[in-house]
Scaffold this motif. Structure first.
Motif, mmCIF file in Angstrom:
data_model
loop_
_atom_site.group_PDB
_atom_site.id
_atom_site.type_symbol
_atom_site.label_atom_id
_atom_site.label_comp_id
_atom_site.label_asym_id
_atom_site.label_seq_id
_atom_site.Cartn_x
_atom_site.Cartn_y
_atom_site.Cartn_z
ATOM 1 N N SER A 196 -11.939 80.468 50.517
ATOM 2 C CA SER A 196 -11.329 79.198 49.675
ATOM 3 C C SER A 196 -9.830 79.298 49.818
ATOM 4 C CB SER A 196 -11.832 79.237 48.273
ATOM 5 O OG SER A 196 -11.044 78.515 47.295
ATOM 6 N N PRO A 197 -9.149 78.091 50.268
ATOM 7 C CA PRO A 197 -7.804 78.160 50.234
ATOM 8 C C PRO A 197 -7.246 77.881 48.755
ATOM 9 C CG PRO A 197 -8.603 75.838 50.848
ATOM 10 C CD PRO A 197 -9.855 76.833 50.898
ATOM 11 N N LEU A 207 -6.118 66.161 51.316
ATOM 12 C CA LEU A 207 -7.514 67.134 51.438
ATOM 13 C C LEU A 207 -8.890 66.224 51.600
ATOM 14 C CD1 LEU A 207 -8.596 70.045 51.308
ATOM 15 C CD2 LEU A 207 -8.481 69.832 49.003
ATOM 16 N N TYR A 232 -3.942 74.907 53.076
ATOM 17 C CA TYR A 232 -5.142 74.619 53.968
ATOM 18 C C TYR A 232 -4.648 73.564 55.196
ATOM 19 C CZ TYR A 232 -4.883 69.966 51.744
ATOM 20 O OH TYR A 232 -4.403 68.818 51.282
ATOM 21 N N TRP A 240 -6.098 76.370 57.348
ATOM 22 C CA TRP A 240 -7.627 76.029 57.732
ATOM 23 C C TRP A 240 -7.798 74.899 58.540
ATOM 24 C CZ3 TRP A 240 -6.216 79.253 53.608
ATOM 25 C CH2 TRP A 240 -7.209 79.939 52.876
#
Length: 218
Positions: free
Chosen positions: A13-14, A106, A158, A162
């Motif tokens: 999890s970021p 996001l 992220y 990510w």
């Protein structure tokens, strides 16, 4: 009396990794508790009964949930390394960009990753628009906070890590040095910082994790 700091998180999890970065930048010792998100622990549900999510920071028995709230709490509670600027206007702007990252960028990035092939082009355009705005916000600064890592950089973890792992898994080009040279350079600087590096999951592991998630979703 020694302070007791616990962090309930999930390795991929970021959001929980953000809190780890903040605690490490401040030099705060903490106990990390890994959660199984498909079988959440009674303690997590007790400490975060509203959202039932990670991350949760527990400071001397008192829980704080939601990564943005936790980051501000950490900054206000422990002095030393500042995560938010002192100046009220600069603080407000840092909060604004952190909110933009989570509320606009996001969802746009997620849409690209999970979109069906026919919808991917439109999703990519939306995500690129967000990245273009971030590129403009960075301008010629090393980090969003200037010369040092601050709130916006931490929330943008992220994007820096990510997204670049996702795009390899999905086979797309979302954040590239050609399209976003400033943002790409920032991502290299951010991920290259020793504290950030030790607070990120292994790249191969995160790629394998998301590859299996995508395959299961098909």
């Amino acid at each position: 009396m020694a302070e007791e700091v616990k962090l309930f998180g999930f390795w991929a999890s970021p959001f929980s990794r953000r809190v780890e970065v903040a605690l490490k930048l401040k030099g705060i010792p903490y106990e990390y508790i890994e959660e199984d998100l498909s079988n959440k622990s009674p303690l997590l549900l007790k400490y975060n009964p509203i959202y039932k999510k990670i991350p949760v920071l527990v400071h001397n028995g008192k829980p704080i949930a939601e990564s943005h709230v936790i980051l501000e709490y950490v900054d206000e509670t422990w002095k030393g390394y500042p995560i938010l600027p002192e100046d009220p206007h600069e603080r407000a702007m840092a909060r604004f960009w952190a909110k933009f990252l989570d509320e606009k960028c996001l969802p746009a990035v997620r849409k690209v990753i999970w979109a069906e092939e026919k919808e991917q082009g439109k999703a990519m355009e939306e995500a690129w628009e967000c990245l273009k705005v971030l590129e403009g916000a960075l301008k010629d600064k090393k980090f969003f906070g200037g010369e040092t890592i601050g709130l916006v950089d931490i929330v943008g973890n992220y994007i820096a890590f990510w997204v670049r792992a996702f795009q390899e898994v999905v086979g797309i080009e979302l954040l590239t040095v050609e399209k976003f040279p400033v943002l790409f350079k920032w991502s290299e600087e951010f991920v290259g910082c020793p504290i950030i590096k030790e607070s990120l999951p292994p790249r191969e592991k995160i790629m394998a994790f998301h590859k299996s998630r995508l395959e299961r979703a098909k």
